[in-house]
Design a protein around this motif. Structure first.
Motif, PDB file in Angstrom:
ATOM      1  N   LYS A   2       1.176  -1.361   0.115  1.00 37.94           N
ATOM      2  CA  LYS A   2      -0.116   0.026   0.282  1.00 37.94           C
ATOM      3  C   LYS A   2       0.907   1.380   0.059  1.00 37.94           C
ATOM      4  CE  LYS A   2      -3.934  -1.657   2.432  1.00 37.94           C
ATOM      5  NZ  LYS A   2      -5.257  -1.647   3.713  1.00 37.94           N
ATOM      6  N   GLN A   3       1.690   1.350   1.001  1.00 34.00           N
ATOM      7  CA  GLN A   3       2.882   2.532   0.834  1.00 34.00           C
ATOM      8  C   GLN A   3       3.425   2.421  -0.415  1.00 34.00           C
ATOM      9  OE1 GLN A   3       5.572   2.265   4.012  1.00 34.00           O
ATOM     10  NE2 GLN A   3       6.128   4.149   3.824  1.00 34.00           N
ATOM     11  N   GLN A  18       1.327   3.797  -2.756  1.00 36.54           N
ATOM     12  CA  GLN A  18       0.841   5.931  -2.497  1.00 36.54           C
ATOM     13  C   GLN A  18       1.806   5.926  -2.952  1.00 36.54           C
ATOM     14  OE1 GLN A  18      -1.847   6.089  -1.073  1.00 36.54           O
ATOM     15  NE2 GLN A  18      -1.865   8.551  -0.166  1.00 36.54           N
ATOM     16  N   GLN A  19       2.973   5.792  -2.768  1.00 35.06           N
ATOM     17  CA  GLN A  19       4.241   7.132  -2.870  1.00 35.06           C
ATOM     18  C   GLN A  19       4.285   7.007  -4.453  1.00 35.06           C
ATOM     19  OE1 GLN A  19       7.669   4.764  -1.124  1.00 35.06           O
ATOM     20  NE2 GLN A  19       6.780   6.361   0.592  1.00 35.06           N
ATOM     21  N   HIS A  20       4.026   5.824  -5.397  1.00 34.29           N
ATOM     22  CA  HIS A  20       3.870   6.132  -7.225  1.00 34.29           C
ATOM     23  C   HIS A  20       1.734   6.821  -7.503  1.00 34.29           C
ATOM     24  CE1 HIS A  20       4.689   3.899 -10.771  1.00 34.29           C
ATOM     25  NE2 HIS A  20       2.724   4.089 -10.798  1.00 34.29           N
ATOM     26  N   TRP A  21       1.181   6.923  -6.928  1.00 34.58           N
ATOM     27  CA  TRP A  21       0.430   7.586  -7.472  1.00 34.58           C
ATOM     28  C   TRP A  21       0.634   8.833  -7.345  1.00 34.58           C
ATOM     29  CZ3 TRP A  21      -3.084   3.297  -5.009  1.00 34.58           C
ATOM     30  CH2 TRP A  21      -3.423   1.768  -5.860  1.00 34.58           C
ATOM     31  N   GLN A  22       1.203   9.538  -6.164  1.00 29.34           N
ATOM     32  CA  GLN A  22       1.241  10.582  -5.845  1.00 29.34           C
ATOM     33  C   GLN A  22       2.875  11.455  -6.794  1.00 29.34           C
ATOM     34  OE1 GLN A  22       0.376  12.347  -2.782  1.00 29.34           O
ATOM     35  NE2 GLN A  22       0.814  14.190  -4.178  1.00 29.34           N
ATOM     36  N   GLY A  23       3.563  10.325  -7.358  1.00 28.24           N
ATOM     37  CA  GLY A  23       4.049  10.665  -8.097  1.00 28.24           C
ATOM     38  C   GLY A  23       3.507  10.952  -9.512  1.00 28.24           C
ATOM     39  N   ILE A  24       2.543  10.411  -9.951  1.00 28.14           N
ATOM     40  CA  ILE A  24       1.709  10.382 -10.773  1.00 28.14           C
ATOM     41  C   ILE A  24       0.967  12.174 -10.576  1.00 28.14           C
ATOM     42  CG2 ILE A  24      -0.074   9.578 -11.912  1.00 28.14           C
ATOM     43  CD1 ILE A  24       1.104   6.478 -11.493  1.00 28.14           C
ATOM     44  N   ILE A  25       0.677  11.900  -9.689  1.00 29.77           N
ATOM     45  CA  ILE A  25      -0.940  13.074  -9.656  1.00 29.77           C
ATOM     46  C   ILE A  25       0.804  14.358  -9.656  1.00 29.77           C
ATOM     47  CG2 ILE A  25      -0.991  14.855  -7.998  1.00 29.77           C
ATOM     48  CD1 ILE A  25      -2.378  12.253  -6.603  1.00 29.77           C
TER      49      ILE A  25
END
Length: 242
Positions: free
Chosen positions: A124-125, A128-135
């Protein structure tokens, strides 16, 4: 010539010098291949953006001089909060990226019955970091000066009970269409499922929590297509596509 934009998680003030962290410095130096005295736009998600000049570009250090504050915003007047069923691999990444470009205000990845990816805490963590980078990268590219908030992955049954505004969930079998509805000042909360959609029980959870099922035309859309079509539609009806 287009000036590159970069999000930085630091305080920015006109007249200061800012030393960029290793990741941002590597990106400017190696990927964008920018040189000393070239311009760059920085933003920190607070408000507006800053025109800066590269003061030093070396392997050890990349720093910028902050020269001008630009008071601008491209945020939609319609706050759209998206609950997005987690899809596999590139489909989820693509949906997150395009949702940012389409002006979503916040995003929650949802775990539901037909989500095929299984998460432990470490996974999950990482996601989360991966999607934050995409955002972050989507906000840089699309000219946004604020980052949409990304909430931790959540169980669908838990998430639906805490939402407000005009609450909608995408259901190809629904009778209701978007044009017959209207948000009343609290924005829109949009619920979109993973591959395979929602189970009958999950549809009941959503309805009991006040979500209105809506359809996007007469065709069955893939999960990543449906959410982007819905975001474009609500921005056209009530947001900044008007």
């Amino acid at each position: 010539m287009r000036v590159s934009r970069l999000y930085v998680d630091v305080v920015l003030n006109v007249g200061q010098q800012v030393e960029l962290n290793d990741a941002a410095g590597h990106y400017l130096r190696t990927v964008l291949r920018l040189k000393r005295d070239q311009d760059i736009i920085l933003f920190n998600g607070q408000s507006g953006e800053y025109r800066c000049r590269l003061d030093e570009v070396s392997r050890k250090r990349v720093s910028v001089a902050v020269e001008q504050f630009i008071d601008r915003s491209v945020e939609s007047p319609l706050a759209v909060h998206l609950g997005l069923g987690i899809s596999r691999g590139d489909r989820m990444d693509w949906a997150v990226q395009k949702a940012v470009e389409l002006g979503v205000a916040s995003l929650t990845p949802l775990i539901s019955e037909r989500v095929v990816i299984k998460f432990d805490d470490d996974k999950k963590q990482q996601r989360q970091q991966h999607w934050q980078g995409i955002i972050q990268h989507a906000a840089e590219q699309s000219g946004r000066t604020r980052l949409p908030s990304l909430n931790p992955p959540c169980e669908l049954a838990e998430w639906v009970d805490g939402q407000s505004g005009l609450k909608l969930f995408l259901d190809p079998y629904a009778d209701q269409v978007l044009s017959g509805l209207n948000p009343e000042g609290e924005g829109v909360t949009l619920l979109s499922g993973p591959e395979g959609g929602f189970s009958d029980q999950e549809r009941q959870y959503a309805k009991a929590a006040g979500f209105v099922p809506v359809r996007m035309g007469g065709r069955i859309l893939r999960s990543e297509t449906a959410v982007l079509a819905a975001l474009a539609a609500v921005q056209t009806l009530w947001g900044d596509f008007r």
